[in-house]
Design a protein around this motif. Sequence first.
Motif, PDB file in Angstrom:
ATOM      1  N   GLN A   1       0.850  -1.170  -0.029  1.00 42.29           N
ATOM      2  CA  GLN A   1       0.039   0.041  -0.131  1.00 42.29           C
ATOM      3  C   GLN A   1       0.885   1.281  -0.025  1.00 42.29           C
ATOM      4  OE1 GLN A   1      -1.363   2.862   0.898  1.00 42.29           O
ATOM      5  NE2 GLN A   1      -3.013   2.274  -0.459  1.00 42.29           N
ATOM      6  N   ALA A   2       0.930   1.812  -1.178  1.00 41.30           N
ATOM      7  CA  ALA A   2       1.937   2.797  -1.325  1.00 41.30           C
ATOM      8  C   ALA A   2       1.684   4.225  -0.573  1.00 41.30           C
ATOM      9  CB  ALA A   2       2.075   3.197  -2.848  1.00 41.30           C
ATOM     10  N   ASN A   3       0.185   4.621  -0.294  1.00 41.25           N
ATOM     11  CA  ASN A   3       0.129   5.596   0.448  1.00 41.25           C
ATOM     12  C   ASN A   3       0.796   5.599   1.935  1.00 41.25           C
ATOM     13  OD1 ASN A   3      -2.507   5.017  -1.375  1.00 41.25           O
ATOM     14  ND2 ASN A   3      -2.334   7.334  -1.348  1.00 41.25           N
ATOM     15  N   ILE A   4       0.506   4.649   2.692  1.00 31.44           N
ATOM     16  CA  ILE A   4       1.044   4.669   3.931  1.00 31.44           C
ATOM     17  C   ILE A   4       2.224   3.595   3.945  1.00 31.44           C
ATOM     18  CG2 ILE A   4      -1.329   5.175   4.616  1.00 31.44           C
ATOM     19  CD1 ILE A   4      -1.911   2.277   5.004  1.00 31.44           C
ATOM     20  N   SER A   5       2.736   3.055   3.005  1.00 30.19           N
ATOM     21  CA  SER A   5       3.719   2.137   3.222  1.00 30.19           C
ATOM     22  C   SER A   5       3.535   0.719   4.132  1.00 30.19           C
ATOM     23  CB  SER A   5       5.091   2.971   3.427  1.00 30.19           C
ATOM     24  OG  SER A   5       5.355   3.996   2.598  1.00 30.19           O
ATOM     25  N   LYS A   6       2.720   0.298   3.830  1.00 26.31           N
ATOM     26  CA  LYS A   6       2.376  -0.851   4.341  1.00 26.31           C
ATOM     27  C   LYS A   6       2.025  -2.276   3.761  1.00 26.31           C
ATOM     28  CE  LYS A   6       2.382   0.674   8.862  1.00 26.31           C
ATOM     29  NZ  LYS A   6       3.342   0.054   9.845  1.00 26.31           N
ATOM     30  N   THR A   7       2.002  -3.293   4.290  1.00 24.20           N
ATOM     31  CA  THR A   7       1.759  -4.569   3.447  1.00 24.20           C
ATOM     32  C   THR A   7       0.447  -5.171   3.811  1.00 24.20           C
ATOM     33  OG1 THR A   7       3.990  -5.394   3.691  1.00 24.20           O
ATOM     34  CG2 THR A   7       2.372  -7.108   3.466  1.00 24.20           C
ATOM     35  N   ILE A   8      -0.351  -5.363   2.909  1.00 24.68           N
ATOM     36  CA  ILE A   8      -1.722  -6.040   3.087  1.00 24.68           C
ATOM     37  C   ILE A   8      -1.731  -7.396   2.361  1.00 24.68           C
ATOM     38  CG2 ILE A   8      -4.269  -5.640   2.769  1.00 24.68           C
ATOM     39  CD1 ILE A   8      -3.717  -2.459   2.321  1.00 24.68           C
ATOM     40  N   ILE A   9      -2.415  -8.237   2.833  1.00 27.09           N
ATOM     41  CA  ILE A   9      -2.296  -9.683   2.004  1.00 27.09           C
ATOM     42  C   ILE A   9      -3.936  -9.864   1.831  1.00 27.09           C
ATOM     43  CG2 ILE A   9      -2.120 -12.246   2.202  1.00 27.09           C
ATOM     44  CD1 ILE A   9       0.372 -10.498   2.430  1.00 27.09           C
ATOM     45  N   ALA A  10      -4.138 -10.212   0.557  1.00 28.15           N
ATOM     46  CA  ALA A  10      -5.806 -10.424   0.388  1.00 28.15           C
ATOM     47  C   ALA A  10      -5.731 -11.651  -0.275  1.00 28.15           C
ATOM     48  CB  ALA A  10      -5.857  -9.421  -1.050  1.00 28.15           C
ATOM     49  N   HIS A  11      -6.752 -12.616   0.275  1.00 28.74           N
ATOM     50  CA  HIS A  11      -6.981 -14.148  -0.091  1.00 28.74           C
ATOM     51  C   HIS A  11      -8.066 -14.045  -1.137  1.00 28.74           C
ATOM     52  CE1 HIS A  11      -4.078 -15.234   3.072  1.00 28.74           C
ATOM     53  NE2 HIS A  11      -4.742 -14.402   3.877  1.00 28.74           N
ATOM     54  N   ILE A  12      -7.696 -14.215  -2.580  1.00 31.06           N
ATOM     55  CA  ILE A  12      -8.714 -14.072  -3.528  1.00 31.06           C
ATOM     56  C   ILE A  12      -9.162 -15.713  -3.930  1.00 31.06           C
ATOM     57  CG2 ILE A  12      -9.095 -13.264  -5.710  1.00 31.06           C
ATOM     58  CD1 ILE A  12      -8.342 -11.038  -3.552  1.00 31.06           C
ATOM     59  N   PRO A  13     -10.504 -15.768  -3.989  1.00 32.91           N
ATOM     60  CA  PRO A  13     -10.903 -17.151  -4.499  1.00 32.91           C
ATOM     61  C   PRO A  13     -10.520 -17.181  -5.913  1.00 32.91           C
ATOM     62  CG  PRO A  13     -12.928 -15.882  -4.024  1.00 32.91           C
ATOM     63  CD  PRO A  13     -11.644 -15.076  -3.470  1.00 32.91           C
ATOM     64  N   VAL A  14     -10.223 -18.433  -6.451  1.00 32.58           N
ATOM     65  CA  VAL A  14      -9.895 -18.699  -7.892  1.00 32.58           C
ATOM     66  C   VAL A  14     -10.658 -19.943  -8.236  1.00 32.58           C
ATOM     67  CG1 VAL A  14      -8.018 -18.831  -9.527  1.00 32.58           C
ATOM     68  CG2 VAL A  14      -7.852 -17.340  -8.005  1.00 32.58           C
ATOM     69  N   ALA A  15     -11.146 -20.006  -9.480  1.00 33.32           N
ATOM     70  CA  ALA A  15     -11.579 -21.490  -9.952  1.00 33.32           C
ATOM     71  C   ALA A  15     -11.390 -21.522 -11.431  1.00 33.32           C
ATOM     72  CB  ALA A  15     -13.097 -21.530  -9.885  1.00 33.32           C
ATOM     73  N   ASN A  16     -10.724 -22.237 -11.871  1.00 33.07           N
ATOM     74  CA  ASN A  16     -10.379 -22.624 -13.400  1.00 33.07           C
ATOM     75  C   ASN A  16      -9.377 -21.361 -13.531  1.00 33.07           C
ATOM     76  OD1 ASN A  16     -11.872 -25.058 -13.886  1.00 33.07           O
ATOM     77  ND2 ASN A  16     -13.609 -23.485 -13.948  1.00 33.07           N
ATOM     78  N   GLY A  17      -8.592 -21.050 -12.885  1.00 37.52           N
ATOM     79  CA  GLY A  17      -7.373 -19.981 -13.144  1.00 37.52           C
ATOM     80  C   GLY A  17      -8.297 -18.645 -12.940  1.00 37.52           C
ATOM     81  N   GLN A  18      -9.260 -18.453 -12.910  1.00 40.12           N
ATOM     82  CA  GLN A  18     -10.068 -16.935 -13.145  1.00 40.12           C
ATOM     83  C   GLN A  18     -10.586 -16.610 -11.423  1.00 40.12           C
ATOM     84  OE1 GLN A  18     -10.108 -15.500 -15.867  1.00 40.12           O
ATOM     85  NE2 GLN A  18      -8.809 -17.190 -16.587  1.00 40.12           N
ATOM     86  N   VAL A  19     -10.525 -15.432 -11.544  1.00 42.36           N
ATOM     87  CA  VAL A  19     -11.076 -14.725 -10.097  1.00 42.36           C
ATOM     88  C   VAL A  19     -12.450 -15.139  -9.933  1.00 42.36           C
ATOM     89  CG1 VAL A  19     -11.496 -12.938  -8.741  1.00 42.36           C
ATOM     90  CG2 VAL A  19      -9.587 -12.706  -9.887  1.00 42.36           C
ATOM     91  N   VAL A  20     -12.783 -15.783  -8.847  1.00 46.70           N
ATOM     92  CA  VAL A  20     -14.270 -15.927  -8.380  1.00 46.70           C
ATOM     93  C   VAL A  20     -14.904 -14.793  -7.821  1.00 46.70           C
ATOM     94  CG1 VAL A  20     -15.878 -17.146  -6.838  1.00 46.70           C
ATOM     95  CG2 VAL A  20     -13.818 -18.367  -8.022  1.00 46.70           C
ATOM     96  N   GLU A  21     -15.991 -14.264  -8.391  1.00 39.13           N
ATOM     97  CA  GLU A  21     -16.677 -13.072  -7.906  1.00 39.13           C
ATOM     98  C   GLU A  21     -18.059 -13.245  -7.086  1.00 39.13           C
ATOM     99  OE1 GLU A  21     -15.365  -9.112 -10.364  1.00 39.13           O
ATOM    100  OE2 GLU A  21     -16.027 -10.649 -11.525  1.00 39.13           O
ATOM    101  N   CYS A  22     -18.709 -14.259  -7.852  1.00 36.76           N
ATOM    102  CA  CYS A  22     -19.990 -14.545  -7.338  1.00 36.76           C
ATOM    103  C   CYS A  22     -19.920 -15.464  -6.168  1.00 36.76           C
ATOM    104  CB  CYS A  22     -20.868 -15.000  -8.246  1.00 36.76           C
ATOM    105  SG  CYS A  22     -21.043 -13.851  -9.775  1.00 36.76           S
ATOM    106  N   GLY A  23     -20.864 -15.263  -5.203  1.00 34.24           N
ATOM    107  CA  GLY A  23     -20.813 -16.196  -3.957  1.00 34.24           C
ATOM    108  C   GLY A  23     -22.225 -15.755  -2.969  1.00 34.24           C
ATOM    109  N   ASP A  24     -22.208 -15.939  -1.925  1.00 37.87           N
ATOM    110  CA  ASP A  24     -23.452 -16.080  -1.008  1.00 37.87           C
ATOM    111  C   ASP A  24     -22.654 -15.399   0.241  1.00 37.87           C
ATOM    112  OD1 ASP A  24     -21.737 -18.007   0.335  1.00 37.87           O
ATOM    113  OD2 ASP A  24     -23.091 -19.542   0.411  1.00 37.87           O
ATOM    114  N   PHE A  25     -21.647 -14.734   0.266  1.00 40.46           N
ATOM    115  CA  PHE A  25     -21.131 -13.888   1.035  1.00 40.46           C
ATOM    116  C   PHE A  25     -21.872 -12.595   1.304  1.00 40.46           C
ATOM    117  CE2 PHE A  25     -18.206 -10.499   2.841  1.00 40.46           C
ATOM    118  CZ  PHE A  25     -18.125 -10.850   4.314  1.00 40.46           C
ATOM    119  N   GLU A  26     -22.565 -12.343   2.402  1.00 43.90           N
ATOM    120  CA  GLU A  26     -23.261 -10.877   2.615  1.00 43.90           C
ATOM    121  C   GLU A  26     -22.610  -9.852   3.567  1.00 43.90           C
ATOM    122  OE1 GLU A  26     -27.138 -11.736   3.961  1.00 43.90           O
ATOM    123  OE2 GLU A  26     -27.649 -12.825   1.893  1.00 43.90           O
TER     124      GLU A  26
END
Length: 396
Positions: free
Chosen positions: A137-162
């Motif tokens: 994060q370049a504005n504040i010089s910090k590290t953020i870890i994002a855990h992104i779901p993937v299916a068939n090599g593509q980002v999964v965007e649809c789901g049931d998380f509200e």
Amino acid sequence: MAKVQIKIPATYMRGGTSKGVFFRLQDLPPAAQQPGAARDALLLRVIGSPDPYGKHTDGMGGATSSTSKTVILSRSQHADHDVDYLFGQVAIDKPFIDWSGNCGNLTAAVGAFAISNGLVDLERIPDNGICTVRIWQANISKTIIAHIPVANGQVVECGDFELDGVTFPAAEVQIEFLDPAEEGDDGAMFPTGNLVDELELPDELVAGGKLKATLINAGIPTIFVNASDIGYTGTELQEAINGDAKALARFELLRAYGAIKMGLIDSLAQAETRQHTPKIAFVAPPASYVASSGKKVSASDIDLLVRALSMGKLHHAMMGTAAVAIATAACIPGTLVNLAAGGGERGQVRFGHPSGTLKVGAEAECHNDQWQVNKVMMSRSARVLMDGTVRVPEDY
């Protein structure tokens, strides 16, 4: 010769309860690939600011602090990171972009954009499972870890998380903000050295001229005050604050006094040039209320109430960076946030905000009377709304 519009590859994304226009650094016009007036002028035109009508009719902005946002991403220049993330908060009525802080909500979209736009090495992307994207994060010089779901090599965007504050469900994105304290000149999470300070203010702002506040640098510099000390309950929705011009002016002045106490500005006037940071929020013990969606929030379902202002208005839900500050302060015994939640040691809290509730967690430890938070965790979601090219007049 007639003027023409130029085309710039861009993606319009929702991240958490915010949305913004995302760019790869390499796709921006050469003059805008460097910080400065040319970049700011371009992004202002993209969003449609400044707009004296407050509508962003002639741009991609949504005329709220949550929707007047821009993101620039590039392959990381930092070891052990995948992507460099720069965030710009665009003012609605002024020709101004604030680069002083992060957007925690849009952070949820950064990993997905990076994967889909060739900013993460292919060998780090599983065919199926979770892709761990290491964000600088370049504005504040910090590290953020994002855990992104993937299916068939593509980002999964649809789901049931509200996510309260977002209308439709989507795939869950877990985010870890590592070492979230924003280090000041003395490296302290609490810039004054105190868990609770007493701000000295004009009597017309607060009866008696004194106001308790927790001033913290975590996620984003934030000023926490007790709702009851300023005449609120903590159950307020947007219209109760945003429809009251005197209340908004009062909050802005309180924010300015807090910013001075934190050492972020030297005078009240300087607050106008630092609109994105610090944030100001008010807290209260649990109470039942009806959220803006009509959902009933029971006092028994939450640990505390929090309402926060962003860019001069009460936020419709909760800024992601402010949620980091809430999680951090809540786990440190003695802060106003912790006391509103009942005090004592805790690793997570669920707080009530205008749109519903949010659970956040933190890992904190104290060494030599100095608190350190190793990471803050929360879940958000993200989705591409549109991609292609954004157009602006060539003489932007």
